[in-house]
Design an enzyme around this catalytic site. Structure first.
Site, PDB file in Angstrom:
ATOM      1  N   ASP A   1       0.871  -1.181   0.000  1.00 29.02           N
ATOM      2  CA  ASP A   1       0.000   0.000   0.000  1.00 29.02           C
ATOM      3  C   ASP A   1       0.901   1.222   0.000  1.00 29.02           C
ATOM      4  OD1 ASP A   1      -3.237   0.357   1.262  1.00 29.02           O
ATOM      5  OD2 ASP A   1      -1.947   2.089   0.855  1.00 29.02           O
TER       6      ASP A   1
ATOM      7  N   LYS B   1     -12.893   1.067 -14.484  1.00 26.94           N
ATOM      8  CA  LYS B   1     -13.344  -0.260 -14.032  1.00 26.94           C
ATOM      9  C   LYS B   1     -13.786  -1.104 -15.227  1.00 26.94           C
ATOM     10  CE  LYS B   1     -12.452   0.278  -9.728  1.00 26.94           C
ATOM     11  NZ  LYS B   1     -11.311  -0.461  -9.163  1.00 26.94           N
TER      12      LYS B   1
ATOM     13  N   SER C   1     -16.924  -2.666  -9.945  1.00 26.94           N
ATOM     14  CA  SER C   1     -17.972  -1.867  -9.304  1.00 26.94           C
ATOM     15  C   SER C   1     -19.277  -1.998 -10.077  1.00 26.94           C
ATOM     16  CB  SER C   1     -17.529  -0.403  -9.298  1.00 26.94           C
ATOM     17  OG  SER C   1     -18.616   0.446  -9.026  1.00 26.94           O
TER      18      SER C   1
ATOM     19  N   TYR D   1     -13.584   7.461 -13.665  1.00 23.57           N
ATOM     20  CA  TYR D   1     -13.388   6.399 -12.677  1.00 23.57           C
ATOM     21  C   TYR D   1     -14.134   5.129 -13.113  1.00 23.57           C
ATOM     22  CZ  TYR D   1     -14.993   3.475  -8.875  1.00 23.57           C
ATOM     23  OH  TYR D   1     -15.350   2.390  -8.133  1.00 23.57           O
TER      24      TYR D   1
HETATM   25  C1  UD1 Z   1     -20.424   6.276  -6.052  1.00 22.38           C
HETATM   26  C2  UD1 Z   1     -20.208   6.085  -7.511  1.00 22.38           C
HETATM   27  C3  UD1 Z   1     -19.770   4.664  -7.749  1.00 22.38           C
HETATM   28  C4  UD1 Z   1     -18.516   4.350  -6.992  1.00 22.38           C
HETATM   29  C5  UD1 Z   1     -18.659   4.684  -5.533  1.00 22.38           C
HETATM   30  C6  UD1 Z   1     -17.268   4.652  -4.942  1.00 22.38           C
HETATM   31  C7  UD1 Z   1     -21.686   7.646  -8.665  1.00 22.38           C
HETATM   32  C8  UD1 Z   1     -22.880   7.777  -9.531  1.00 22.38           C
HETATM   33  N1  UD1 Z   1     -21.406   6.395  -8.260  1.00 22.38           N
HETATM   34  O1  UD1 Z   1     -21.476   5.406  -5.667  1.00 22.38           O
HETATM   35  O2  UD1 Z   1     -19.521   4.495  -9.120  1.00 22.38           O
HETATM   36  O3  UD1 Z   1     -18.155   3.012  -7.140  1.00 22.38           O
HETATM   37  O4  UD1 Z   1     -19.228   5.984  -5.360  1.00 22.38           O
HETATM   38  O5  UD1 Z   1     -17.159   5.279  -3.760  1.00 22.38           O
HETATM   39  O6  UD1 Z   1     -21.042   8.624  -8.324  1.00 22.38           O
HETATM   40  N2  UD1 Z   1     -25.928  10.967  -1.098  1.00 22.38           N
HETATM   41  C9  UD1 Z   1     -26.596  12.019  -0.506  1.00 22.38           C
HETATM   42  N3  UD1 Z   1     -25.872  12.899   0.232  1.00 22.38           N
HETATM   43  C10 UD1 Z   1     -24.519  12.801   0.396  1.00 22.38           C
HETATM   44  C11 UD1 Z   1     -23.847  11.718  -0.212  1.00 22.38           C
HETATM   45  C12 UD1 Z   1     -24.589  10.823  -0.962  1.00 22.38           C
HETATM   46  O7  UD1 Z   1     -27.789  12.153  -0.630  1.00 22.38           O
HETATM   47  O8  UD1 Z   1     -23.919  13.661   1.054  1.00 22.38           O
HETATM   48  C13 UD1 Z   1     -26.697   9.998  -1.880  1.00 22.38           C
HETATM   49  C14 UD1 Z   1     -26.297   9.947  -3.337  1.00 22.38           C
HETATM   50  O9  UD1 Z   1     -26.981  10.903  -4.076  1.00 22.38           O
HETATM   51  C15 UD1 Z   1     -26.659   8.508  -3.689  1.00 22.38           C
HETATM   52  C16 UD1 Z   1     -26.458   7.728  -2.400  1.00 22.38           C
HETATM   53  O10 UD1 Z   1     -26.431   8.702  -1.363  1.00 22.38           O
HETATM   54  O11 UD1 Z   1     -27.998   8.460  -4.054  1.00 22.38           O
HETATM   55  C17 UD1 Z   1     -25.161   6.964  -2.364  1.00 22.38           C
HETATM   56  O12 UD1 Z   1     -24.103   7.839  -2.736  1.00 22.38           O
HETATM   57  P1  UD1 Z   1     -22.569   7.429  -2.611  1.00 22.38           P
HETATM   58  O13 UD1 Z   1     -22.296   6.944  -1.250  1.00 22.38           O
HETATM   59  O14 UD1 Z   1     -21.763   8.567  -3.130  1.00 22.38           O
HETATM   60  O15 UD1 Z   1     -22.416   6.168  -3.547  1.00 22.38           O
HETATM   61  P2  UD1 Z   1     -22.809   5.964  -5.083  1.00 22.38           P
HETATM   62  O16 UD1 Z   1     -23.188   7.206  -5.760  1.00 22.38           O
HETATM   63  O17 UD1 Z   1     -23.805   4.866  -5.114  1.00 22.38           O
END
Ligand code: UD1
Length: 335
Positions: free
Chosen positions: A32, A154, A125, A150
């Site tokens: 790492d 993948k 992913s 990103y």
């Molecule tokens: C995101 C990536 C995904 C990646 C992963 C890695 C996108 C579209 N997808 O996943 O490709 O593998 O991160 O870390 O970016 N949310 C809120 N408030 C916040 C943060 C998140 O409402 O402050 C919501 C988001 O809109 C989403 C959900 O929580 O609907 C999950 O978000 P997140 O944890 O960022 O993951 P992904 O978007 O699923």
């Protein structure tokens, strides 16, 4: 005892996988560069496993370091976690992502070839499915154009692995398509360590509950879902770690030139608002939040069809959403 090189083994998923590998009788060797992890994790791993794990600080595309590791430990397999994963950053610095994520995989594959190392588990992913037309997504659901550089790395890495296996290179490979990993080791000795403001939901939730962030913004409540917020498949990081062990054991029983891909999710979709409510309930703590604008590039809803990993790898999740959110909070409290 089979020695397994874990690239990115001090990171969030890598460190939990190291614990599960020890439990299953493998000997993990960690490399790492600590660019997104903390050296302290090594002591924590020793506390949890009772073993001092071999650790090399450096870049996994550093061939002389890989050769040195091989000279000291005749590794038989590799789990390749090391990669950049910030979706937003990848759109502003695409070359950084292509350079790091592609070059490191190529270096690992070249190293495997030169030492006749057979087995590789690769971190992919669910982002490769894009905005899926049908739910849940199976491994046959067509991949779509990536929403970010990103995500594209993948997809390209999966393609490289498919082509290499087709060329009869004599290796055995599994790509695991992770859904949304959350939670932490039940001892709360290791967990996710986001640098700066977390981009992912659950670390933002735990930091808000801890008072580090003033409030969480829910990115949109007007989607076509039960409560208008997005749906994801949240999987406990220990279950995800276990999937790597199962994948590695399965590879050991395959003949050469093997490639397969598995979804690793629970099979359940939960909305962002459900996560918030469940977090508050199981931990008896309030999370200050507001509803905000949709986040550009967000997938509306996605969750995994897990039949393939259930039947082929005999893998099933052991932790519920409640367990995951409790462990995430217990970990946050130690920070
Ligand atoms: C995101 C990536 C995904 C990646 C992963 C890695 C996108 C579209 N997808 O996943 O490709 O593998 O991160 O870390 O970016 N949310 C809120 N408030 C916040 C943060 C998140 O409402 O402050 C919501 C988001 O809109 C989403 C959900 O929580 O609907 C999950 O978000 P997140 O944890 O960022 O993951 P992904 O978007 O699923």
């Amino acid at each position: 005892m089979k020695k397994i090189l874990i690239t990115g083994g001090a990171g969030y998923i890598g460190s939990h996988t190291a614990v599960e590998l020890v439990k299953a009788g493998f000997e993990p060797i960690i490399i790492d560069d600590l660019s997104n992890s903390d050296i302290q994790v090594l002591d924590r791993l020793e506390e949890i496993t009772g073993k001092k794990l071999a650790f090399y600080k450096g870049d996994c595309s550093d061939r002389s370091l890989l050769d040195q590791i091989y000279a000291e430990h005749q590794i038989t397999g590799i789990i390749h976690f090391a990669a950049f994963k910030a979706v937003g950053e990848s759109t502003s610095l695409p070359l950084k992502y292509y350079q790091n994520n592609l070059m490191s995989l190529l270096a690992i594959l070249d190293f495997m070839k030169s030492k006749d190392i057979k087995d590789l588990v690769f971190s992919s992913s669910c982002t490769v499915y894009g905005q899926p037309a049908q739910l849940p997504v199976t491994e046959e659901t067509p991949r779509q154009d990536a929403e970010s550089p990103y995500g594209n790395t993948k997809k390209i890495c999966e393609d490289i692995l498919v082509d290499l296996v087709k060329s009869k290179a004599g290796i055995r490979v599994i790509s695991l398509r992770y859904f949304n990993p959350i939670g932490a080791h039940p001892t709360a000795k290791i967990g996710e360590l986001p640098i700066g403001t977390p981009a992912n939901l659950v670390p933002f939730v735990t930091q808000t509950a801890a008072g580090i962030r003033e409030k969480l913004t829910v990115f949109g409540d007007d989607y076509d879902t039960v409560d208008g917020s997005c749906v994801r498949d949240f999987i406990h990081v220990m279950d995800l770690a276990d999937a790597h062990v199962k994948a590695l054991s399965f590879l050991g029983k395959q003949t050469d030139d093997f490639y397969d891909v598995f979804n690793v999710g629970t099979g359940n979709g939960n909305t962002v608002l459900e996560v918030l409510r469940t977090f508050e309930k199981v931990n008896d703590v309030k999370v200050n939040f507001e509803i905000g604008q949709r986040r550009q590039g967000d997938v509306v809803k996605i969750w995994a069809d897990t039949k393939k990993i259930n039947s082929v790898l005999n893998w099933y999740p052991n932790y519920s959403l409640e367990d995951s959110l409790r462990d995430s909070w217990n970990w946050q409290k130690t920070l």
